[in-house]
Design a protein around this motif. Structure first.
Motif, mmCIF file in Angstrom:
data_model
loop_
_atom_site.group_PDB
_atom_site.id
_atom_site.type_symbol
_atom_site.label_atom_id
_atom_site.label_comp_id
_atom_site.label_asym_id
_atom_site.label_seq_id
_atom_site.Cartn_x
_atom_site.Cartn_y
_atom_site.Cartn_z
ATOM 1 N N GLN A 188 3.430 -72.651 39.485
ATOM 2 C CA GLN A 188 3.662 -73.629 38.344
ATOM 3 C C GLN A 188 3.981 -72.622 36.922
ATOM 4 O OE1 GLN A 188 1.030 -76.503 37.195
ATOM 5 N NE2 GLN A 188 1.917 -77.065 35.383
ATOM 6 N N ILE A 189 4.847 -73.112 36.277
ATOM 7 C CA ILE A 189 5.160 -72.368 35.021
ATOM 8 C C ILE A 189 4.782 -73.158 33.829
ATOM 9 C CG2 ILE A 189 6.788 -70.654 35.933
ATOM 10 C CD1 ILE A 189 8.204 -73.068 33.479
ATOM 11 N N HIS A 190 4.492 -72.654 32.536
ATOM 12 C CA HIS A 190 4.555 -73.345 31.423
ATOM 13 C C HIS A 190 5.329 -72.448 30.235
ATOM 14 C CE1 HIS A 190 3.185 -75.848 28.099
ATOM 15 N NE2 HIS A 190 2.514 -76.723 28.937
ATOM 16 N N LEU A 191 6.182 -73.178 29.438
ATOM 17 C CA LEU A 191 6.701 -72.466 28.434
ATOM 18 C C LEU A 191 5.886 -72.032 27.207
ATOM 19 C CD1 LEU A 191 10.223 -74.146 28.083
ATOM 20 C CD2 LEU A 191 9.331 -72.802 29.520
ATOM 21 N N THR A 192 6.010 -71.187 26.530
ATOM 22 C CA THR A 192 5.148 -70.896 25.443
ATOM 23 C C THR A 192 6.013 -70.353 24.169
ATOM 24 O OG1 THR A 192 3.028 -70.132 24.456
ATOM 25 C CG2 THR A 192 4.304 -68.598 26.122
ATOM 26 N N SER A 193 5.508 -70.217 22.874
ATOM 27 C CA SER A 193 6.278 -69.776 21.927
ATOM 28 C C SER A 193 6.504 -68.243 21.946
ATOM 29 C CB SER A 193 5.591 -70.174 20.509
ATOM 30 O OG SER A 193 5.096 -71.330 20.455
ATOM 31 N N VAL A 194 7.591 -68.051 21.237
ATOM 32 C CA VAL A 194 7.693 -66.399 21.003
ATOM 33 C C VAL A 194 7.603 -66.070 19.478
ATOM 34 C CG1 VAL A 194 9.396 -64.509 21.041
ATOM 35 C CG2 VAL A 194 9.200 -66.372 22.874
ATOM 36 N N PRO A 195 6.955 -65.260 18.987
ATOM 37 C CA PRO A 195 6.892 -65.004 17.471
ATOM 38 C C PRO A 195 8.257 -64.711 16.906
ATOM 39 C CG PRO A 195 5.298 -63.682 18.667
ATOM 40 C CD PRO A 195 6.274 -64.229 19.774
ATOM 41 N N ASN A 196 8.430 -65.235 15.848
ATOM 42 C CA ASN A 196 9.674 -65.026 15.305
ATOM 43 C C ASN A 196 10.277 -63.752 15.001
ATOM 44 O OD1 ASN A 196 10.359 -67.642 14.793
ATOM 45 N ND2 ASN A 196 9.475 -67.943 12.715
ATOM 46 N N ASP A 197 9.483 -62.720 14.771
ATOM 47 C CA ASP A 197 9.683 -61.185 14.708
ATOM 48 C C ASP A 197 10.100 -60.637 16.043
ATOM 49 O OD1 ASP A 197 7.219 -61.273 15.775
ATOM 50 O OD2 ASP A 197 6.311 -60.032 14.151
ATOM 51 N N ARG A 198 9.815 -61.455 17.162
ATOM 52 C CA ARG A 198 10.193 -60.705 18.714
ATOM 53 C C ARG A 198 11.389 -61.231 18.798
ATOM 54 N NH1 ARG A 198 7.694 -58.627 23.251
ATOM 55 N NH2 ARG A 198 9.078 -59.242 24.858
ATOM 56 N N LYS A 199 12.469 -60.482 19.429
ATOM 57 C CA LYS A 199 13.953 -60.858 19.645
ATOM 58 C C LYS A 199 13.752 -61.354 21.294
ATOM 59 C CE LYS A 199 17.462 -58.478 19.782
ATOM 60 N NZ LYS A 199 18.232 -57.141 19.878
ATOM 61 N N ASN A 200 13.039 -60.957 22.190
ATOM 62 C CA ASN A 200 13.063 -61.312 23.546
ATOM 63 C C ASN A 200 12.097 -62.247 24.007
ATOM 64 O OD1 ASN A 200 15.143 -59.115 23.873
ATOM 65 N ND2 ASN A 200 13.627 -57.763 24.753
ATOM 66 N N GLY A 201 12.505 -63.051 25.036
ATOM 67 C CA GLY A 201 11.373 -63.948 25.595
ATOM 68 C C GLY A 201 10.661 -63.008 26.429
ATOM 69 N N PHE A 202 9.549 -63.550 27.443
ATOM 70 C CA PHE A 202 8.859 -62.879 28.061
ATOM 71 C C PHE A 202 8.145 -63.708 28.999
ATOM 72 C CE2 PHE A 202 6.310 -64.279 24.486
ATOM 73 C CZ PHE A 202 5.083 -64.943 25.078
ATOM 74 N N ILE A 203 7.427 -62.880 30.107
ATOM 75 C CA ILE A 203 6.378 -63.587 30.945
ATOM 76 C C ILE A 203 4.969 -63.211 30.842
ATOM 77 C CG2 ILE A 203 6.143 -64.134 33.350
ATOM 78 C CD1 ILE A 203 9.290 -64.050 33.938
ATOM 79 N N GLU A 204 4.329 -63.836 30.520
ATOM 80 C CA GLU A 204 2.850 -63.441 30.424
ATOM 81 C C GLU A 204 2.040 -64.194 31.608
ATOM 82 O OE1 GLU A 204 0.975 -63.487 26.569
ATOM 83 O OE2 GLU A 204 -0.687 -65.011 27.524
ATOM 84 N N LEU A 205 1.628 -63.334 32.413
ATOM 85 C CA LEU A 205 0.650 -63.830 33.554
ATOM 86 C C LEU A 205 -0.645 -64.558 33.157
ATOM 87 C CD1 LEU A 205 1.642 -61.032 35.846
ATOM 88 C CD2 LEU A 205 2.298 -63.236 36.338
ATOM 89 N N SER A 206 -0.931 -65.701 33.219
ATOM 90 C CA SER A 206 -2.062 -66.391 32.728
ATOM 91 C C SER A 206 -3.424 -65.973 33.791
ATOM 92 C CB SER A 206 -1.966 -67.813 32.777
ATOM 93 O OG SER A 206 -3.015 -68.307 32.763
ATOM 94 N N THR A 207 -4.341 -65.663 32.944
ATOM 95 C CA THR A 207 -5.672 -65.299 33.716
ATOM 96 C C THR A 207 -6.688 -66.654 33.781
ATOM 97 O OG1 THR A 207 -6.591 -64.503 31.413
ATOM 98 C CG2 THR A 207 -5.765 -62.830 33.313
ATOM 99 N N THR A 208 -7.524 -67.150 32.813
ATOM 100 C CA THR A 208 -8.021 -68.031 32.683
ATOM 101 C C THR A 208 -7.910 -68.789 31.356
ATOM 102 O OG1 THR A 208 -9.788 -66.508 31.672
ATOM 103 C CG2 THR A 208 -9.750 -66.884 34.087
ATOM 104 N N SER A 209 -8.470 -70.170 31.332
ATOM 105 C CA SER A 209 -8.258 -70.873 30.073
ATOM 106 C C SER A 209 -9.572 -71.858 30.088
ATOM 107 C CB SER A 209 -6.943 -71.692 29.993
ATOM 108 O OG SER A 209 -7.001 -72.906 30.827
ATOM 109 N N ASN A 210 -9.796 -72.566 29.085
ATOM 110 C CA ASN A 210 -11.081 -73.474 28.909
ATOM 111 C C ASN A 210 -10.678 -74.706 29.775
ATOM 112 O OD1 ASN A 210 -12.694 -71.874 27.385
ATOM 113 N ND2 ASN A 210 -12.614 -73.224 25.558
ATOM 114 N N GLY A 211 -12.002 -75.229 30.210
ATOM 115 C CA GLY A 211 -11.728 -76.859 30.767
ATOM 116 C C GLY A 211 -12.361 -77.605 29.571
#
Ligand SMILES: [Zn+2]
Ligand SMILES: [Zn+2]
Length: 444
Positions: A188-211
């Motif tokens: 599954q994927i989820h979109l996320t924000s790209v900082p304004n000072d960065r031109k390209n999009g990216f793919i960040e592999l997610s490790t862990t998150s809170n429950g």
């Protein structure tokens, strides 16, 4: 079944091209879902769009799962020993300030779940149009699921009372109904924000998150005239304030490694200014990076909240609700997704992300099966924010689908060697029975 031979790399190329060829359909699907946002367990129009697309593609499906879920199945040409789900969430969030929000409900797709459905369907189209399923030793299950956002708790509590659902979140509901019993792993994927000072999009592999554990807190006091007879009253607002101060007094006992978060709101603070408040309500989550820490912090927070009531002679009722479990992405699935992502968008635009303190009900799924849930940098503005806009459509709707389709080929090509190896080395954090038993601890 097939006569021509094709290498794994040739097959990946063919599927990626097939997805590229469907770009107009995929973008149109993302945009039509964007234009009619619906909140969780009410996603009937969105589900119908999924049903219509499955029907056009000739994909067999089950619908109305946990009210609105739709689950398709593409059969592997070389057998069905494994099943890989591609998940798309159906629901929107409430964001009435967004220019594209629904006038009626205030809903808007500022969490980008419309892109998940587009990606899920793009994988389906790519695998069908290219004929790739003929080469695979396993099934692919495009699964549109309801209610990821933990919102409208009162409405969903009513659905629970009416026995239409058992859980606030869509994935716990589907797991409890056995709809993941015939699935071995999920992408599954989820979109996320790209900082304004960065031109390209990216793919960040997610490790862990809170429950988290959800909480509804009620302080009961005694009303009386606030000026003439405060001594006859019991001030429930003061009880609540003392409760919050009690929690603040134990915050330094929370350990950094557990990423505890407690962020309450007061939803009712009193009725009239000249009456001592007798009914004060709060809502909160208790979040943590692992289940033992979540349960432990929750118990200690409950103790502090109740002590606030005791200090002024009020009472405190706390209703704990199953929230979401922490997300634990599978390293092997992440590795395959990452390698495919590098081919598609370049090494410099792919990386492994840190622990995140937000939560998703994919965390629940990640406790019982291998999951990969990367973050796709393709929007400007904030997730859930009024300034949310997709600025890189290919990165939002096309590349993630190609990445997931190529990963499926890696797993199921060559007699599903990779899938077999992954699953034989995999040890779930909980089996389904343990998971359901954990949810049942909230019934008391
Ligand atoms: Zn969200
Ligand atoms: Zn989301």
């Amino acid at each position: 079944m097939t006569t021509t031979t094709m290498t794994k790399e040739e097959l990946k190329k063919k599927v990626c091209q097939a997805i590229e060829n469907r770009k107009a359909d995929i973008n149109a699907l993302a945009e039509t879902i964007w234009s009619e946002p619906e909140l969780g367990y009410k996603e009937t129009k969105t589900a119908q769009k999924v049903i219509d697309t499955f029907t056009q593609l000739g994909v067999p499906f089950k619908d109305k799962l946990a009210l609105t879920g739709v689950k398709g199945r593409l059969k592997g040409g070389k057998g069905s020993q494994y099943s890989i789900a591609v998940i798309g969430e159906l629901d929107a969030i409430i964001c009435p300030d967004h220019p594209d929000a629904s006038d009626l409900s205030g809903a808007a797709h500022c969490c980008g779940h419309n892109a998940q459905i587009a990606n899920m369907m793009a994988v389906t189209m790519g695998l069908i149009d290219s004929g790739a399923m003929a080469y695979l030793s396993g099934d692919v299950v495009p699964f549109a699921v309801p209610a990821e956002e933990y919102v409208e708790i009162a409405y969903r509590s009513r659905l629970i009372e009416e026995k239409k659902i058992k859980y606030i979140g869509g994935k716990p509901e589907l797991i409890s109904r056995g709809e993941f019993d015939d699935i071995d792993m999920a992408l599954q994927i989820h979109l996320t924000s790209v900082p304004n000072d960065r031109k390209n999009g990216f793919i960040e592999l997610s490790t862990t998150s809170n429950g988290f554990i959800g909480k509804m807190i009620k302080y009961k006091g005694q009303s009386s005239h606030a000026a003439a007879a405060p001594h006859m009253g019991i001030n429930a607002l003061n009880a609540a304030m003392m409760g919050l101060m009690g929690v603040n007094a134990i915050r330094d006992t929370f350990q950094e490694k557990d990423y505890i978060r407690f962020h309450p709101i007061i939803t009712q603070g009193g009725d009239l200014v000249n009456v001592v408040p007798s009914d004060v309500r709060m809502e909160s989550y208790v979040r943590a990076s692992n289940v033992p820490a979540m349960v432990d912090a929750n118990e200690r927070i409950n103790r502090a909240l109740k002590a606030g009531a005791m200090s002024v002679g009020a009472t405190c009722e706390i209703k704990d609700l199953p929230g979401y479990l922490p997300l634990n992405n599978d390293p092997t699935l992440n590795k395959l997704m990452g390698e495919n992502a590098q081919h598609l968008v370049g090494d410099e635009n792919v990386w492994v992300g840190p622990h995140l303190t937000g939560s998703t009900d994919t965390g629940d799924l990640s406790h019982i099966m291998p999951v990969s849930h990367p973050w796709i940098g393709s929007i400007r503005g904030q997730l859930h924010g009024k300034d949310y806009t997709v600025f890189d459509k290919d990165m939002a709707y096309i590349r993630p689908a190609q990445m997931m389709a190529c990963t499926i080929i890696d797993l199921l090509y060559d007699d599903a060697k990779e899938a077999k190896e992954l699953l034989s080395n995999y040890k779930p954090l909980m089996n389904k029975e343990e998971y359901l038993a954990f949810l049942a601890t909230f019934d008391k």
